[in-house]
Structure formats: structure tokens, C-alpha cells
Design an enzyme around this catalytic site. Sequence first.
Site, PDB file in Angstrom:
ATOM      1  N   ARG A  14       7.386  11.660   4.383  1.00 65.14           N
ATOM      2  CA  ARG A  14       7.962  10.869   3.283  1.00 65.14           C
ATOM      3  C   ARG A  14       9.050  11.674   2.566  1.00 65.14           C
ATOM      4  O   ARG A  14      10.114  11.155   2.241  1.00 65.14           O
ATOM      5  CB  ARG A  14       6.823  10.481   2.330  1.00 65.14           C
ATOM      6  CG  ARG A  14       7.186   9.545   1.228  1.00 65.14           C
ATOM      7  CD  ARG A  14       5.969   8.815   0.679  1.00 65.14           C
ATOM      8  NE  ARG A  14       5.405   7.894   1.650  1.00 65.14           N
ATOM      9  CZ  ARG A  14       4.245   8.080   2.294  1.00 65.14           C
ATOM     10  NH1 ARG A  14       3.488   9.128   2.040  1.00 65.14           N
ATOM     11  NH2 ARG A  14       3.837   7.207   3.196  1.00 65.14           N
TER      12      ARG A  14
ATOM     13  N   ASP B 265       8.279   1.943   5.341  1.00 69.79           N
ATOM     14  CA  ASP B 265       7.277   1.603   6.335  1.00 69.79           C
ATOM     15  C   ASP B 265       6.926   2.877   7.084  1.00 69.79           C
ATOM     16  O   ASP B 265       7.808   3.611   7.521  1.00 69.79           O
ATOM     17  CB  ASP B 265       7.820   0.543   7.302  1.00 69.79           C
ATOM     18  CG  ASP B 265       6.691  -0.081   8.095  1.00 69.79           C
ATOM     19  OD1 ASP B 265       5.763  -0.638   7.480  1.00 69.79           O
ATOM     20  OD2 ASP B 265       6.697   0.017   9.335  1.00 69.79           O
TER      21      ASP B 265
HETATM   22  P1  ITT Z   1       3.341  -1.085   1.550  1.00 68.90           P
HETATM   23  O1  ITT Z   1       3.014  -2.150   0.550  1.00 68.90           O
HETATM   24  O2  ITT Z   1       4.260  -0.029   1.012  1.00 68.90           O
HETATM   25  O3  ITT Z   1       3.831  -1.652   2.863  1.00 68.90           O
HETATM   26  P2  ITT Z   1       1.094  -0.167   3.157  1.00 68.90           P
HETATM   27  O4  ITT Z   1      -0.100   0.681   2.842  1.00 68.90           O
HETATM   28  O5  ITT Z   1       0.851  -1.503   3.770  1.00 68.90           O
HETATM   29  O6  ITT Z   1       1.940  -0.318   1.801  1.00 68.90           O
HETATM   30  P3  ITT Z   1       2.475   0.657   5.563  1.00 68.90           P
HETATM   31  O7  ITT Z   1       2.643  -0.727   6.076  1.00 68.90           O
HETATM   32  O8  ITT Z   1       3.646   1.574   5.670  1.00 68.90           O
HETATM   33  O9  ITT Z   1       2.070   0.677   4.014  1.00 68.90           O
HETATM   34  O10 ITT Z   1       1.157   1.214   6.231  1.00 68.90           O
HETATM   35  C1  ITT Z   1       1.048   2.463   6.715  1.00 68.90           C
HETATM   36  C2  ITT Z   1      -0.381   2.928   6.642  1.00 68.90           C
HETATM   37  O11 ITT Z   1      -0.358   4.228   7.217  1.00 68.90           O
HETATM   38  C3  ITT Z   1      -0.913   3.097   5.218  1.00 68.90           C
HETATM   39  O12 ITT Z   1      -1.631   1.974   4.773  1.00 68.90           O
HETATM   40  C4  ITT Z   1      -1.801   4.334   5.358  1.00 68.90           C
HETATM   41  O13 ITT Z   1      -3.087   3.963   5.832  1.00 68.90           O
HETATM   42  C5  ITT Z   1      -1.089   5.111   6.445  1.00 68.90           C
HETATM   43  N1  ITT Z   1      -0.166   6.107   5.870  1.00 68.90           N
HETATM   44  C6  ITT Z   1       1.152   5.975   5.576  1.00 68.90           C
HETATM   45  N2  ITT Z   1       1.644   7.100   5.064  1.00 68.90           N
HETATM   46  C7  ITT Z   1       0.618   7.952   5.014  1.00 68.90           C
HETATM   47  C8  ITT Z   1       0.475   9.269   4.561  1.00 68.90           C
HETATM   48  O14 ITT Z   1       1.476   9.944   4.010  1.00 68.90           O
HETATM   49  N3  ITT Z   1      -0.727   9.840   4.664  1.00 68.90           N
HETATM   50  C9  ITT Z   1      -1.769   9.173   5.191  1.00 68.90           C
HETATM   51  N4  ITT Z   1      -1.733   7.938   5.635  1.00 68.90           N
HETATM   52  C10 ITT Z   1      -0.538   7.321   5.539  1.00 68.90           C
END
Ligand code: ITT
Length: 191
Positions: free
Chosen positions: A169, A65
Site C-alpha cells: 500500500r 483494490d
Molecule cells: P474496499 O471497500 O476498499 O474495496 P475491501 O476489504 O473489499 O475494501 P479489497 O476488495 O481490496 O478491499 O479486498 C482485498 C482483501 O484483501 C481485503 O478485504 C483483505 O482481506 C485483504 N487485504 C488487502 N490488503 C491487505 C493488507 O495490507 N493486509 C492484509 N490483508 C489485506
Amino acid sequence: MQILFLSSNRHKAEEIIGMSKAFGIDLKWSRYEKLEIQSGDTSEVARTSAALAYAALRKPLIVEDSGLFIDALKGFPGPYASFVYHTIGLEGILALLDGKRDRGAHFKTSIGYADGSSTRIFEGIVHGSISDRVHRGRAFGYDPIFVPSGSKKTFSEMGVLEKNKISHRMRAFEQLAEYLIKNNAKEKVIK
Ligand code: ITT
């Protein structure tokens, strides 16, 4: 031992699979829809998701997350980064920061690992700033507006390998890899 990486996000998967190869970890991406609780704390979200997914799948797995925390917005959007990205988007964030001198922000990733004997959390943070426009390149979430400290480029303008050297990450993944390697080593000593 194969470990599942549960995520709906292909960009996360691309980055994390690349990291696992560098550490010799056998990771397989699965789009399994994990449950996510609502919390202001990414580690609490990841811990619960990993434990619930393990109870259902009974296979070693990781989830993660992530959140983007913007200083001038008191940490908004934080763990709600995905919702905010899909609603007001990058332009909306830039509009909220219009005229603000403080552009500081950080990304945080919490990786949750569960293998039946324990559920563990590994955290990684990268500090940086929000640019004043949307930059080109790889369109993963907030990457087109996030400039990591010490760089002149946004994350979107870097290749995956370059981003992986310094990203939130990777910092979390390195600790997971260290834990897995130590644990494997222990198993071998016991045998
Ligand atoms: P999961 O199925 O893995 O949960 P998700 O996209 O919903 O996928 P998150 O709940 O962790 O994942 O959401 C975090 C959001 O933050 C993600 O959708 C991106 O828009 C942003 N994000 C996360 N890591 C990022 C990164 O390395 N670079 C840019 N944006 C990032």
C-alpha cells in the site's frame, strides 16, 4: 485540496490516512459504496471504480483494490482475496498449503485516483511468504499469515507505522504522493 478515500475497510483507511499525513495530503475517509467490476487485474478494478465514483461524486478521490497472490496456488486468491477471506479464511488458506514447500506470495495494491481531468493508477507490490500458522496481532485480512521478505515477523505483529514503511500500500501511495506533489508544483508555476 481535499481528496476522498472511498473504502469500506477501516484497516485500509487507518493505514492510508497515516500515509497521507506523512506526505501532507488532506485525505478524508468516506464509506461511500463504490462499484467494483470483476477482473483478474486489480488495476483494472481500481481504474473503473475511480472513474465511476468520480462521475457520481465530482470530487477528487482515490480508491484501492488489493490482492494476495500465492505462488503454490497459481496466484489464488488474487483479486478475490476479500471473498476468500470471508469464506475459507486464513485456516482454509493454510490447509491448501499443507505440505507445500513453496510458501512464496505477494500482495499487490492498485490505487485509482480521479480528479475529473484524468484517472490514474499507482501500483505497489510486496513479496514475502505464508507462515505455517496464524500469528497474533492486528487482525487485518491476511496480515496474521504474511511474512514480508527480510522480516521474521508477520505484518500483524508489526505496528501500522512499521508496516507502512514497507507495505504494498505504501509503495503505491508513494507514487500517488509524488504525482500529486508534481502536479501542484506545475499549477503554481503556471499561476
Ligand atoms: P474496499 O471497500 O476498499 O474495496 P475491501 O476489504 O473489499 O475494501 P479489497 O476488495 O481490496 O478491499 O479486498 C482485498 C482483501 O484483501 C481485503 O478485504 C483483505 O482481506 C485483504 N487485504 C488487502 N490488503 C491487505 C493488507 O495490507 N493486509 C492484509 N490483508 C489485506
